[in-house]
Design an enzyme around this catalytic site. Structure first.
Site, short mmCIF file in Angstrom:
data_model
loop_
_atom_site.label_atom_id
_atom_site.label_comp_id
_atom_site.label_asym_id
_atom_site.label_seq_id
_atom_site.Cartn_x
_atom_site.Cartn_y
_atom_site.Cartn_z
NE ARG A 241 35.09 46.12 74.88
CZ ARG A 241 34.61 45.30 73.93
NH1 ARG A 241 35.45 44.54 73.23
NH2 ARG A 241 33.32 45.25 73.67
CD GLU A 270 39.70 49.47 70.27
OE1 GLU A 270 40.09 48.54 70.97
OE2 GLU A 270 38.63 49.47 69.63
CG HIS A 288 37.99 46.09 68.34
ND1 HIS A 288 37.70 46.83 69.46
CD2 HIS A 288 37.32 44.92 68.51
CE1 HIS A 288 36.90 46.14 70.26
NE2 HIS A 288 36.66 44.98 69.70
C1 GLV Z 1 33.52 43.24 70.40
O1 GLV Z 1 34.54 43.68 70.82
C2 GLV Z 1 32.42 42.85 71.21
O2 GLV Z 1 32.42 43.08 72.43
O3 GLV Z 1 31.47 42.30 70.66
#
Ligand code: GLV
Length: 331
Positions: A241, A270, A288
């Site tokens: 993250r 983001e 991502h």
């Molecule tokens: C993606 O980032 C997730 O947490 O599944």
């Protein structure tokens, strides 16, 4: 199960998941791929029995108020659930579920891709060709760092961290890791992995790869001070993250040569990407894509749907985040 249950899906998800949900009630799926604005989200979820949500939807008191008291579950199509105020949901008896397991290998593949891409300067090479610059092979062109006998520092040795370590070991890397909880002896033995304090990991690793969840304890875990502990030849990779890394401090560390490079799949704000990052050559940037394979995204949608259906049927959902809600309902 009431066949009129209202199920709200806040963004398009794979069709097999929607088909499953349709067996369990009336399903509304947001028609496009952009996140709903807050007001749209709140309007959409009004009267829902179950909400199937995506990782950028903010699930807080305002969302829960907008949904109404009949809301029984929020099924996040993600393993991370930092977008959800879990205590607020628990207080109201709303079950939260996530999608662990099904995205472990895809995300580990992506982290390994970033490790290889940044250490072997893949982006720089590609950009050079796309600029249609004149070039000829020479001994010193775009030299990177080999992984053999180098040390990977895994921050957060959960399922994804372990899978990345497994891949890195196959590339000849030594593994150290930091985590509040030690991995099992079996995993440590299999990976030859040694648990160390974060300080030691930062100062000894050639690649630091982040696989921790975002929570208060990990927000800006990698700040200016942490970056200063890394070797000048080391690389930082983040596929967990964005807010775990202080992006402004990272830009500074990359600019000044404090560290050699970074591979990022996630960003602090983001979908914004720090303009400073976009200007740097020693950073590989992805939007991502950690779990972005057809198989994995389908499996994530289906697992979220199974959680939703189980709740509506009064059955045990496969992957609850706050199971105490279920215990409360049973007593
Ligand atoms: C993606 O980032 C997730 O947490 O599944």
């Amino acid at each position: 199960m009431a066949d009129t249950a209202k199920i709200v899906v806040t963004r398009r998800i794979p069709e097999p998941a929607v088909e499953l949900l349709r067996e369990a009630g009336d399903v509304w799926v947001s028609p496009d791929d952009r996140p709903l604005e807050t007001q749209e989200l709140h309007d959409a979820v009004k009267g829902a029995d179950v909400a199937v949500t995506l990782l950028h939807d903010k699930i807080d008191d305002a969302f829960l108020d907008a949904a109404g008291d009949q809301l029984r579950a929020v099924c996040n199509v993600a393993v991370g659930f930092d977008n959800i105020d879990v205590p607020a949901a628990t207080r109201r008896g709303v079950l939260i579920t996530n999608t662990p397991g099904v995205l472990t290998e895809a995300t580990a593949d992506l982290a390994m891709t970033l490790i290889l891409a940044v250490t072997r300067r893949i982006g720089e090479g590609e950009r050079l060709l796309r600029r249609r610059e004149k070039w000829s092979w020479h001994m010193f062109m775009l030299l990177g760092m080999g992984l053999q006998d180098k040390t990977l520092g895994v921050v957060g040795m959960g399922a994804i961290g372990q899978s990345v370590a497994r891949r890195a070991k196959a590339f000849g890397m030594e593994i150290v890791y930091s985590d509040a909880r030690p991995a099992s002896e079996e995993v440590e033995r299999e990976l030859g992995a040694r648990r160390v304090e974060l300080d030691e990991l930062l100062s000894s690793a050639d690649v630091v790869s982040i696989h921790a969840p975002l929570m208060d304890a990990t927000r800006h875990l990698i700040n200016a001070e942490a970056l200063a502990q890394m070797k000048e030849t080391a690389y930082l990779v983040n596929s967990a993250r964005g807010p775990i890394v202080d992006e402004a401090a990272l830009v500074e560390a990359l600019r000044s040569g404090q560290i050699a490079g970074a591979g990022l799949d996630v960003f602090e704000n983001e979908p914004e990407v720090q303009p400073g990052l976009l200007e740097l050559d020693n950073v590989v940037l992805l939007p991502h894509l950690g779990s972005a394979t057809i198989e994995t995204r389908t499996a994530m949608g289906v697992l979220a749907a199974k959680n939703a259906i189980a709740v509506l049927r009064g059955e045990q959902p496969p992957t609850p985040v706050n199971p105490d809600v279920l215990e409360g309902a049973a007593s």
